[in-house]
Design a protein around this motif. Structure first.
Motif, PDB file in Angstrom:
ATOM      1  N   ASP A 163       0.705  -1.131   0.031  1.00 54.93           N
ATOM      2  CA  ASP A 163      -0.053  -0.065   0.168  1.00 54.93           C
ATOM      3  C   ASP A 163       0.766   1.306  -0.084  1.00 54.93           C
ATOM      4  O   ASP A 163       0.582   2.284  -0.667  1.00 54.93           O
ATOM      5  N   PHE A 164       1.898   1.234   0.590  1.00 56.35           N
ATOM      6  CA  PHE A 164       2.751   2.352   0.684  1.00 56.35           C
ATOM      7  C   PHE A 164       3.707   2.642  -0.660  1.00 56.35           C
ATOM      8  O   PHE A 164       3.551   3.791  -1.290  1.00 56.35           O
ATOM      9  N   VAL A 165       3.909   1.480  -1.166  1.00 55.96           N
ATOM     10  CA  VAL A 165       4.665   1.759  -2.567  1.00 55.96           C
ATOM     11  C   VAL A 165       3.729   2.545  -3.619  1.00 55.96           C
ATOM     12  O   VAL A 165       3.822   3.363  -4.617  1.00 55.96           O
ATOM     13  N   ASN A 166       2.292   1.637  -3.542  1.00 57.78           N
ATOM     14  CA  ASN A 166       1.300   2.228  -4.439  1.00 57.78           C
ATOM     15  C   ASN A 166       0.795   3.684  -4.212  1.00 57.78           C
ATOM     16  O   ASN A 166       0.569   4.352  -5.271  1.00 57.78           O
ATOM     17  N   ALA A 167       0.972   4.119  -2.776  1.00 55.84           N
ATOM     18  CA  ALA A 167       0.749   5.345  -2.673  1.00 55.84           C
ATOM     19  C   ALA A 167       1.880   6.616  -2.738  1.00 55.84           C
ATOM     20  O   ALA A 167       1.557   7.795  -3.332  1.00 55.84           O
ATOM     21  N   THR A 168       3.106   6.141  -2.849  1.00 57.33           N
ATOM     22  CA  THR A 168       4.368   6.993  -3.036  1.00 57.33           C
ATOM     23  C   THR A 168       5.020   6.758  -4.467  1.00 57.33           C
ATOM     24  O   THR A 168       5.823   7.708  -4.548  1.00 57.33           O
ATOM     25  N   GLY A 169       4.765   5.681  -5.109  1.00 56.60           N
ATOM     26  CA  GLY A 169       5.704   5.589  -6.144  1.00 56.60           C
ATOM     27  C   GLY A 169       7.186   5.053  -5.887  1.00 56.60           C
ATOM     28  O   GLY A 169       7.968   4.770  -6.457  1.00 56.60           O
ATOM     29  N   LYS A 170       7.416   4.738  -4.554  1.00 54.21           N
ATOM     30  CA  LYS A 170       8.585   4.124  -4.180  1.00 54.21           C
ATOM     31  C   LYS A 170       8.756   2.713  -4.690  1.00 54.21           C
ATOM     32  O   LYS A 170       8.087   1.993  -5.223  1.00 54.21           O
ATOM     33  N   ASN A 171      10.074   2.228  -4.423  1.00 51.76           N
ATOM     34  CA  ASN A 171      10.479   0.852  -5.172  1.00 51.76           C
ATOM     35  C   ASN A 171      10.841   0.013  -3.744  1.00 51.76           C
ATOM     36  O   ASN A 171      11.603   0.527  -2.902  1.00 51.76           O
TER      37      ASN A 171
END
Ligand code: WQD
Length: 340
Positions: A163-171
């Motif tokens: 959920d975090f990477v989907n919200a932030t675009g991080k990898n």
């Protein structure tokens, strides 16, 4: 030179990964609260690589302390090991496990977002598969609710990261280890259990050392070759190498999605009795053991299909089981009498 933060970097897999990162040319920062590790591991890492990593004793549940760290250091990637990991203890104290493992994870993720850190590797576990229906286990094997709160913190951790990477675009990459074994060839770092060992190999080495009377083999009535449970024992040095390759994948932008999962195992299943025999033969000694009742929560068998890591990370296990049994024993002998 890229700066990598390793949380839990004084622990078993963490310390071996710090050594591998330094030897691959990374500058390493360690955060470790010493709740399941020893400060002297810091100097042992330094003695191996001749490079002293920066070390801070920070409790990751303290968001302010985590934020201060990130505000004062430029970090290019994070490898997050820090977590409690005793399966049995997690059954007795679930809230302590959820609070420590998930709060620590969320604080690191929050600090990542605030400080523009883009690359994150999560120490996960094959326990997220529960008792898989088919062997070998690959990354598309359906997940099941793990048998223990410890295992559930790994599964929930992966979901939080998704959920975090989907919200932030991080990898991010989640590395799902099977059963880590062995020690560094220097025999100066390895697995140091807290009190009575939960895991098989430390109990075997302590039995060989005479610290334990005999090894209890938890059940010999499973549907397996010899009735004892099957696991995939993977050398800790091979695991460390996989973390370096995974971090390089992210830093070079070669990941194919925001969150990737890799199974890290030897691809071989060994029964408990086969491990006992392998240890005896590798070290030319005998292990006293007795058959005990099954341990609650144990699965019958698990071993990995690591072809995805091989194809995408260019990783494969290279350490034979015999070598892992020898380094585990050499490390135990260097440890000597383990304090209760
Ligand atoms: C292996 C086998 C036991 C001790 C857990 C976590 C996993 C990972 C490793 C945390 C089982 C048997 C054990 C003993 C025995 N992470 N055994 N006598 O349970 O497969 O995996 O630890 O460290 O995420 O789930 O590892 O080493 O406890 O057990 O017979 O004294 O050895 O029953 O079959 P496990 P383990």
């Amino acid at each position: 030179m890229k700066n990598i933060l390793v949380t839990g970097g004084l622990g078993y897999i963490g310390s071996h990964t710090v050594v591998a990162l330094q030897q691959a040319g990374f500058s390493v920062y360690i955060i470790d609260d010493l709740s399941n590790s020893q400060l002297e591991v810091w100097e042992k890492i330094t003695a191996i690589t001749k490079i002293q990593p920066v070390y801070y004793n920070i409790d990751l549940k303290d968001l302010n302390a985590v934020s201060v760290f990130f505000q004062s250091h430029k970090i290019d990637g994070i490898i997050h090991f820090a977590a409690y990991k005793a399966v049995g203890e997690s059954v007795e104290k679930p809230l302590m496990y959820y609070r420590n493992n998930l709060m620590g994870l969320m604080n690191v993720l929050e600090a990542m977002e605030e400080n523009k850190v883009d690359n994150f590797i999560f120490s996960s576990s094959c326990t997220v598969y529960g008792q898989a229906d088919a062997m070998p286990i690959n990354e598309s094997t359906p997940l099941k609710r793990p048998e223990s709160p410890y295992g559930n913190t790994k599964k929930m951790g992966e979901e939080i990261i998704e959920d975090f990477v989907n919200a932030t675009g991080k990898n991010a990459i989640a590395l799902r280890y099977f059963n880590p074994v062995g020690a560094h060839n220097s025999a100066t770092i390895g697995e140091v259990p807290n009190g009575i060992p939960n895991n098989l190999i430390p109990y075997v080495t302590q039995t060989a050392m005479g610290i334990r009377e005999s090894l209890g083999v938890f059940g010999n009535d499973y549907e397996t070759r010899d009735g004892t449970a099957v696991r995939d024992y993977i050398d800790v040095n091979d695991l460390a190498d996989a973390h370096v390759k995974a971090m390089q994948r992210l830093l070079e932008g070669k990941n194919k999605s925001n969150l990737e999962f890799f199974n890290l195992g030897s691809g071989n299943g060994s029964t408990v009795l086969e491990i006992v025999t392998a240890f005896e033969e590798a070290n030319n000694l005998k292990i006293n053991y007795e058959i005990k009742p099954r341990r609650a929560g144990d699965i019958v068998q698990a071993y990995a299909d690591y072809s995805f890591a091989k194809n995408e990370l260019g990783w494969q296990p290279t350490t034979p089981l015999q070598a892992s049994m020898q380094t585990a024993w050499k490390f135990q002998q260097q440890l000597g009498e383990v304090k209760e």
